[in-house]
Design an enzyme around this catalytic site. Sequence first.
Site, short mmCIF file in Angstrom:
data_model
loop_
_atom_site.label_atom_id
_atom_site.label_comp_id
_atom_site.label_asym_id
_atom_site.label_seq_id
_atom_site.Cartn_x
_atom_site.Cartn_y
_atom_site.Cartn_z
N ASP A 83 0.80 -1.23 0.00
CA ASP A 83 0.00 0.00 0.00
C ASP A 83 0.83 1.28 0.00
O ASP A 83 1.94 1.34 0.52
CB ASP A 83 -0.98 0.01 1.17
CG ASP A 83 -0.32 -0.20 2.54
OD1 ASP A 83 0.70 -0.92 2.61
OD2 ASP A 83 -0.82 0.36 3.52
N GLU A 141 -0.48 -2.26 5.00
CA GLU A 141 0.35 -2.22 6.22
C GLU A 141 0.08 -0.94 7.00
O GLU A 141 0.18 -0.91 8.22
CB GLU A 141 1.84 -2.30 5.83
CG GLU A 141 2.77 -2.43 7.03
CD GLU A 141 3.05 -1.11 7.73
OE1 GLU A 141 3.08 -1.11 8.98
OE2 GLU A 141 3.21 -0.09 7.05
#
Length: 398
Positions: A83, A141
């Site tokens: 991400d 994350e």
Amino acid sequence: MVNLSKEVKVSAETLKDRLVDIRRQFHRYPETAFEEERTGEYISALLEKQGLEVNKNVAGTGVVALLKGSQEGKTIALRADMDALPLQDIKDVDYSSRHPGVCHACGHDAHMAVVIGAALLLIKYRDRVKGQVKFLFQPAEEKPPGGASFMIEAGALENPAVDAILGIHTNPYLPVGSAAFKKGPVMAAADLIHIKIIGSGGHGAAPHQAVDPIVAASQVIQGLQLIPSRMVDPLEPVVVTIGRIQGGEKFNIIPREVELEGTVRTLNPRLRHEVREMIEKILGGISSACGAQYELEYIRNYPVLMNHDEITGHVIEASREILGEDHTVILEKPLMGSEDFANYLERIPGSYFFLGVGPEEGSPIYPWHHPGFDINEEALPTGAALMAWAALNLLEKL
Ligand code: NI
């Protein structure tokens, strides 16, 4: 094995342009937590083309690919997070983010490129792979509760069962070509606290007829600092930070309530539980002295990231072989940041370490999550070689 380590390093260097292209592809089209669809598609297509068994849409956008070595053995997982951040990219380069308000400003683009690079290397040296290597690309994350727990729930550590896991993070303060390691605790547990102090409103000129939550909240903020300064052993790291205060309408009105929000960081799982009770105690005491009520919401986010000593030792040895003694840094202290890689390490042993992505001399260093954050791309083959070499070696030693 000495010659083989040299060979792996040279092979990694020949992959450099390809890994730079891959990383820039991620960088141009960043996606935030749980929305990494294009990213997941790109990774699965690339690894399928290499002949790996690929499982896509794991826990949403995650990808798990499996490489079977030529010999029987254990299973190692190499993990990358996928991400980007909700942040406007301010860099003026040809690979700047094409998505307004989204940017890979934590280096997760590099993590993916490094793990893909390790996959390409391990495919090349499949005849030396004693067991299986799982490549684990994980969403989200940056957004608690984090993608790691969902990957685990989705069975990413099963079938075949993973014996040990390795994870990497870029570090712009570490020179390119090097990596840094630490046994034991590496990153902190991060919990979120949400507090409401409830008084009763009134006129600013008649405080005796009201219960003032602003005065109570200000004492709570001070009081919470007793935790690191007076309630916890000074040799135990703990952080209590209030990052948001909200309350009040106008200068002469005593409001009814005040909201506080903050983060608690600890490196000791036992202390993590005790700090919650300390907060409750301080809140209870101060609220009662002020005649106010309180509500506490304590949300446990990521646990302490605890590296496995023996596996970390093997990885350090592998780094000394492939990057050299001078480029293998041993960290003295953990960081108070947090990482959902800790969730894997609560279940299986493994090691999390840092890859030097420091800029060329004279260029500014931007910290993680800065809108100008960038990496030195020379680090990509270094990271790929290190991950591949560590995996090969661990499979020999486990
Ligand atoms: Ni990160």
